[in-house]
Design a protein around this motif. Structure first.
Motif, short mmCIF file in Angstrom:
data_model
loop_
_atom_site.label_atom_id
_atom_site.label_comp_id
_atom_site.label_asym_id
_atom_site.label_seq_id
_atom_site.Cartn_x
_atom_site.Cartn_y
_atom_site.Cartn_z
N ALA A 102 -22.62 -18.73 12.17
CA ALA A 102 -23.04 -19.69 13.23
C ALA A 102 -22.34 -19.80 14.12
CB ALA A 102 -23.51 -20.93 12.42
N THR A 103 -20.72 -19.93 14.12
CA THR A 103 -19.83 -20.21 14.93
C THR A 103 -19.28 -18.76 15.56
OG1 THR A 103 -18.30 -20.25 13.35
CG2 THR A 103 -19.35 -22.43 13.92
N LYS A 104 -19.87 -17.65 15.42
CA LYS A 104 -19.24 -16.49 15.81
C LYS A 104 -19.43 -16.38 17.52
CE LYS A 104 -20.39 -11.65 15.10
NZ LYS A 104 -21.17 -10.56 14.54
N GLY A 105 -18.42 -16.12 18.03
CA GLY A 105 -18.36 -16.08 19.48
C GLY A 105 -18.28 -17.44 20.23
N LEU A 106 -18.29 -18.56 19.38
CA LEU A 106 -18.41 -19.90 20.05
C LEU A 106 -17.26 -20.01 20.88
CD1 LEU A 106 -19.98 -22.50 19.81
CD2 LEU A 106 -18.34 -23.18 18.26
N MET A 107 -16.05 -19.68 20.66
CA MET A 107 -15.10 -19.85 21.77
C MET A 107 -14.73 -18.87 22.82
SD MET A 107 -14.06 -22.75 20.43
CE MET A 107 -14.50 -23.79 19.24
N GLN A 114 -12.50 -9.88 24.13
CA GLN A 114 -11.77 -10.87 23.40
C GLN A 114 -12.33 -10.94 21.95
OE1 GLN A 114 -12.46 -14.42 25.70
NE2 GLN A 114 -10.73 -14.20 26.72
N ALA A 115 -12.42 -9.57 21.35
CA ALA A 115 -12.93 -9.52 20.11
C ALA A 115 -12.11 -10.21 18.78
CB ALA A 115 -13.17 -8.19 19.80
N HIS A 116 -10.86 -10.20 19.19
CA HIS A 116 -9.88 -10.99 18.22
C HIS A 116 -10.40 -12.40 18.08
CE1 HIS A 116 -7.86 -11.65 21.80
NE2 HIS A 116 -7.15 -12.72 21.24
N LEU A 117 -10.76 -12.93 19.29
CA LEU A 117 -11.14 -14.40 19.21
C LEU A 117 -12.56 -14.76 18.54
CD1 LEU A 117 -9.80 -15.34 22.60
CD2 LEU A 117 -8.72 -15.60 20.23
N GLU A 118 -13.40 -13.55 18.13
CA GLU A 118 -14.81 -13.78 17.67
C GLU A 118 -14.88 -15.02 16.69
OE1 GLU A 118 -18.38 -10.87 16.55
OE2 GLU A 118 -16.45 -10.19 16.38
N TYR A 119 -14.20 -15.23 15.64
CA TYR A 119 -14.39 -16.06 14.62
C TYR A 119 -13.35 -17.33 14.68
CZ TYR A 119 -17.41 -12.63 12.47
OH TYR A 119 -18.33 -11.76 12.01
N VAL A 120 -12.75 -17.45 15.73
CA VAL A 120 -11.98 -18.89 16.02
C VAL A 120 -12.93 -19.92 15.57
CG1 VAL A 120 -10.66 -20.03 17.77
CG2 VAL A 120 -10.25 -17.78 17.37
N GLY A 121 -14.02 -20.13 16.02
CA GLY A 121 -14.84 -21.30 15.71
C GLY A 121 -14.92 -21.70 14.27
N VAL A 122 -14.85 -20.73 13.39
CA VAL A 122 -14.97 -21.17 11.91
C VAL A 122 -14.06 -21.92 11.64
CG1 VAL A 122 -13.83 -19.20 10.86
CG2 VAL A 122 -15.73 -20.64 9.64
N PHE A 123 -12.56 -21.64 12.34
CA PHE A 123 -11.43 -22.46 11.84
C PHE A 123 -11.55 -24.08 12.44
CE2 PHE A 123 -8.63 -18.60 12.93
CZ PHE A 123 -8.96 -18.07 11.65
#
Length: 161
Positions: A102-107, A114-123
């Motif tokens: 659900a938070t994929k790509g949120l940030m 910026q693919a390395h930031l794709e799952y930062v939202g889950v943190f």
């Protein structure tokens, strides 16, 4: 997680009590969330490993919730309390991956660059879960450390009944 659980957690709970111990775990978890976010932004593997140590410490301390559940409820509700805590873990096993999706790509604005930031939202969602844990722990009344039931007596109590 196991290293903290085996070495520090029992000592902290005995010295400071369950409430302070769980809140220290929450602080470790929130710090881990922050360091993980910075590590991903900076693409730093050593920083990410350190963040995982912090997050593991929080998880290791959180594993004691099942014992605390037995301490804060009346004897007749102990089995139900442990079951509820374990059921919460099962729910979290499904909620975690769903939160990641659900938070994929949120940030990020552009996932392609910026693919390395794709799952930062889950943190960040994990940080919200830690804050909710802090709220719930602060609402509970735990016995003073010297009055609390020890882990070994809890284990023998649960196996006898």
């Amino acid at each position: 997680m196991s290293l903290i659980s085996l070495t520090c957690t029992h000592w902290m709970f005995a010295a400071w009590g369950r409430k302070k111990g769980f809140l220290v775990g929450v602080v470790f978890g929130i710090a881990g969330v922050g360091v993980r976010t910075i590590a991903v932004y900076q693409q730093s593997a050593p920083l990410l490993l350190f963040a995982n140590v912090l997050f593991g410490a929080a998880t290791g301390m959180g594993m004691y919730v099942r014992f605390a559940a037995v301490e804060v409820v009346a004897r007749v509700f102990r089995e139900r309390a442990v079951s509820s805590v374990l059921a919460g873990g099962c729910i979290a096993a499904f909620a975690g991956p769903e939160a990641a999706q659900a938070t994929k790509g949120l940030m990020v604005d552009d996932i392609e660059t910026q693919a390395h930031l794709e799952y930062v939202g889950v943190f960040w969602v994990a940080g919200l879960f830690f804050m909710a844990q802090a709220l719930f722990v602060s609402l509970c009344h735990f016995e003073a450390p010297e009055e609390a039931v020890t882990t070994t007596s809890l284990t023998s109590t649960l196996t006898k009944e």
